[in-house]
Design an enzyme around this catalytic site. Sequence first.
Site, PDB file in Angstrom:
ATOM      1  N   CYS A  58      31.478  39.278  38.632  1.00  0.00           N
ATOM      2  CA  CYS A  58      32.148  39.271  37.023  1.00  0.00           C
ATOM      3  C   CYS A  58      33.264  38.218  37.103  1.00  0.00           C
ATOM      4  O   CYS A  58      34.415  38.570  37.930  1.00  0.00           O
ATOM      5  CB  CYS A  58      32.474  40.716  36.930  1.00  0.00           C
ATOM      6  SG  CYS A  58      33.479  40.902  35.673  1.00  0.00           S
ATOM      7  N   CYS A  61      36.361  40.177  35.866  1.00  0.00           N
ATOM      8  CA  CYS A  61      36.703  40.992  37.064  1.00  0.00           C
ATOM      9  C   CYS A  61      37.751  40.545  38.013  1.00  0.00           C
ATOM     10  O   CYS A  61      38.757  40.762  38.412  1.00  0.00           O
ATOM     11  CB  CYS A  61      35.740  41.766  37.540  1.00  0.00           C
ATOM     12  SG  CYS A  61      34.640  42.903  36.541  1.00  0.00           S
TER      13      CYS A  61
END
Length: 153
Positions: A58, A61
Amino acid sequence: MSNPIKFLIAFLVVYFLYSQFGNHKTTLSTGSHVSLSAFDESINSAQPVLVKFGATWCGPCRKVDVELDKIQGELTILKIDIDVNGELAERYNVSGIPHMILFANGRPLADMVGYRPAEQISSWARQYGASTSASSDSASVVPAEVQSNPFAI
């Protein structure tokens, strides 16, 4: 071997090496499975503990990880990989990542979804964490309702 297969193999090798040896500076490492009891022990503190649910694949993230590294001295930060610790993500109804939850005394105080800069994360944590250091009574520390994710279904 055809070019697409060579590309796929090369990609998988690079991805594996990056995920194993990349520059993932964390306060508390969660690259392996975390038992529910170990997690509960980690968040069962009178001082605020910020838990970030995310994944190595991600992009937002990874950007949040950089921001969290900037404030890691301010509070305890625990990073949970939802691909490895899916039961924890389910336990706290994590449906979007990155998802940060601020805990004190084992209970969630507030949550935040999506990328935020370090200053905003720090301000948000202080907003909810300030009362935890001012009071020793755990009943008065945790608000009656947890700040919920407005985008959750």
